[in-house]
Design a protein around this motif. Structure first.
Motif, PDB file in Angstrom:
ATOM      1  N   ASP A 293      11.294 -17.557  30.506  1.00 19.38           N
ATOM      2  CA  ASP A 293      11.310 -18.865  31.153  1.00 19.38           C
ATOM      3  C   ASP A 293       9.894 -19.396  31.366  1.00 19.38           C
ATOM      4  O   ASP A 293       9.650 -20.599  31.286  1.00 19.38           O
ATOM      5  CB  ASP A 293      12.037 -18.775  32.493  1.00 19.38           C
ATOM      6  CG  ASP A 293      13.528 -18.575  32.327  1.00 19.38           C
ATOM      7  OD1 ASP A 293      14.043 -18.859  31.234  1.00 19.38           O
ATOM      8  OD2 ASP A 293      14.179 -18.120  33.282  1.00 19.38           O
TER       9      ASP A 293
ATOM     10  N   ASP B 276      13.905 -24.346  32.571  1.00 18.39           N
ATOM     11  CA  ASP B 276      13.548 -22.938  32.546  1.00 18.39           C
ATOM     12  C   ASP B 276      12.856 -22.402  33.791  1.00 18.39           C
ATOM     13  O   ASP B 276      13.096 -21.283  34.190  1.00 18.39           O
ATOM     14  CB  ASP B 276      12.683 -22.676  31.310  1.00 18.39           C
ATOM     15  CG  ASP B 276      13.443 -22.998  30.028  1.00 18.39           C
ATOM     16  OD1 ASP B 276      14.559 -22.478  29.874  1.00 18.39           O
ATOM     17  OD2 ASP B 276      12.950 -23.794  29.217  1.00 18.39           O
ATOM     18  N   SER B 277      11.980 -23.174  34.392  1.00 17.62           N
ATOM     19  CA  SER B 277      11.246 -22.699  35.557  1.00 17.62           C
ATOM     20  C   SER B 277      11.070 -23.850  36.540  1.00 17.62           C
ATOM     21  O   SER B 277      11.076 -25.021  36.156  1.00 17.62           O
ATOM     22  CB  SER B 277       9.855 -22.177  35.160  1.00 17.62           C
ATOM     23  OG  SER B 277       9.947 -21.116  34.243  1.00 17.62           O
TER      24      SER B 277
ATOM     25  N   THR C 129      10.512 -18.350  38.245  1.00 10.96           N
ATOM     26  CA  THR C 129      11.834 -18.293  37.639  1.00 10.96           C
ATOM     27  C   THR C 129      12.528 -17.005  38.034  1.00 10.96           C
ATOM     28  O   THR C 129      11.878 -16.017  38.394  1.00 10.96           O
ATOM     29  CB  THR C 129      11.732 -18.385  36.106  1.00 10.96           C
ATOM     30  OG1 THR C 129      13.057 -18.415  35.551  1.00 10.96           O
ATOM     31  CG2 THR C 129      10.986 -17.194  35.524  1.00 10.96           C
TER      32      THR C 129
END
Length: 389
Positions: free
Chosen positions: A102, A61-62, A77
């Motif tokens: 994120d 996600d990040s 992100t």
């Protein structure tokens, strides 16, 4: 890869956005400024992480980048997509919620800065641009403010299609984020938004397409599609910030947000990140009412198989078994505003870092707010109904 209270500030915002379009009559037109039907299609790629950095590659996600000073980390992100809904203001809110999600998937509740990325379609008339662009920007900005952050810049270009998204950045202490790699055998999987957003968005488009509408009209009414579309729109615009904060309260071991790869794809990505030899098994699928029937009747989406794309979906969280029910109860508390939900959807067992959905998952039909079980009876043999909070 992604809160207004859906019937409070969010509801007022939706009304404001729609009012702004009063002289334009875009109807279903705005969301047609895209190269294909609403669906997130991503590249299923996992990069090899650097041995000196946290083991998060493309597909999670990040990015988490240790800084040179003070034990701090930069977490960042970016995300963008094409228009999904016909209200530009709500589209702006959805885009912002999707970007912030994120960070929320890592238990981060504060964002230091946001940038907005906006592409305006060259096919739009000057009048459309003048009315749509400010609404997109205002929706994005208002959602950012709801998340306790601000949009300080960005980039706008002219393009064949409308594209909206952004960048979210925060500098964190180690205790401010939860690395998504610590699930243990016995954990429970919790999901914080119902599935079916992309089905609802597509079904709404099909209201004006007789060929496609004819494939699903035996399983759903026009009114039910409109209700599901509205429910999906508000769910997508709801921030996952409350869930992110509760991840710390209830000792979450890992999480991700459900977006373009569907619940199964993101569960598989998350499973691959785990340090322990575990696998995820999903037993329950909370789905916006009637969307499972549409998926089956249309022969598309793969909703019950977990492959249907979502936009700005909920968090899939690995929680200690003794904490999961309390998490689900707490997130529905009125002190967090309306619109927050959570369901126990699966378990973590010993395995080889894979994820699967059982052959006949229990479908939980989540009724659009303002409806009752008698108005939308479930039609799936394993279905149960519950109202949206």
């Amino acid at each position: 890869m992604a809160d207004p209270a859906a019937t409070g500030a969010g509801g007022e915002a939706a009304a404001a956005g729609s009012a702004g379009l009063a002289g334009l009559s875009l109807g279903h037109g705005f969301s047609s400024y895209r190269p294909f039907e609403p669906q997130e299609a991503g590249l299923q790629v996992l990069a090899e992480p650097s041995p000196s950095l946290p083991a998060l590659g493309i597909g999670m996600d990040s990015c988490v980048i240790p800084l040179r000073h003070g034990g701090l980390s930069l977490v960042q992100t970016t995300d963008f997509f094409y228009p999904l809904v016909d209200d530009p203001y709500m589209m702006g809110r959805i885009a912002c919620a999707n970007v912030l999600s994120d960070l929320y998937a890592m238990g981060i509740t504060e964002c230091d800065n946001m940038l907005m990325l906006l592409s305006v379609s060259q096919s739009m008339t000057e009048e459309e641009r003048e009315k749509v662009t400010p609404l997109l920007v205002r929706g994005f900005r208002d959602a950012a403010e709801d998340g306790g952050t601000a949009v300080t810049g960005g980039q706008t270009v002219v393009n064949p299609w409308v594209i909206v998204g952004g960048v979210a950045t925060v500098v964190c202490q180690p205790n401010e984020f939860i690395m998504p790699d610590s699930a243990v055998v016995g954990d429970v999987l919790v999901l914080t938004k119902p599935l079916g957003t992309q089905v609802a968005v597509n079904a709404h488009q099909w209201l004006d397409n007789p060929e496609k509408w004819n494939k699903i009209k035996m399983v759903v009414s026009r009114e039910e599609v409109e209700l599901a579309y509205r429910e999906a729109m508000f769910n997508m615009a709801t921030l996952n910030r409350t869930a992110a904060g509760l991840m710390h309260t209830f000792n979450a071991h890992a999480a991700t947000d459900i977006t373009g790869f569907g619940i199964l794809g993101h569960a598989q990505n998350l499973a691959k990140q785990q340090r322990n030899e575990v696998s995820f098994v999903i037993h329950n699928l909370p789905i916006i009412a009637k969307m499972a029937a549409i998926s089956k009747a249309s022969g598309r989406f793969g909703l019950l198989q977990g492959t249907s794309a979502e936009t700005s979906g909920g968090l899939l969280i690995c929680l200690p078994r003794e904490q999961a029910a309390r998490f689900c109860s707490e997130i529905k508390s009125s002190k967090y505003g309306e619109g927050h939900q959570a369901w126990i959807v699966g378990i973590v067992e010993k395995g080889n870092r894979m994820a699967r959905i059982i052959d006949k998952p229990r479908v939980i039909e989540v009724l659009p707010r303002g409806t009752t079980a008698t108005a939308l009876p479930p039609d799936h043999p394993n279905a149960s109904s519950e109202p949206s909070s």
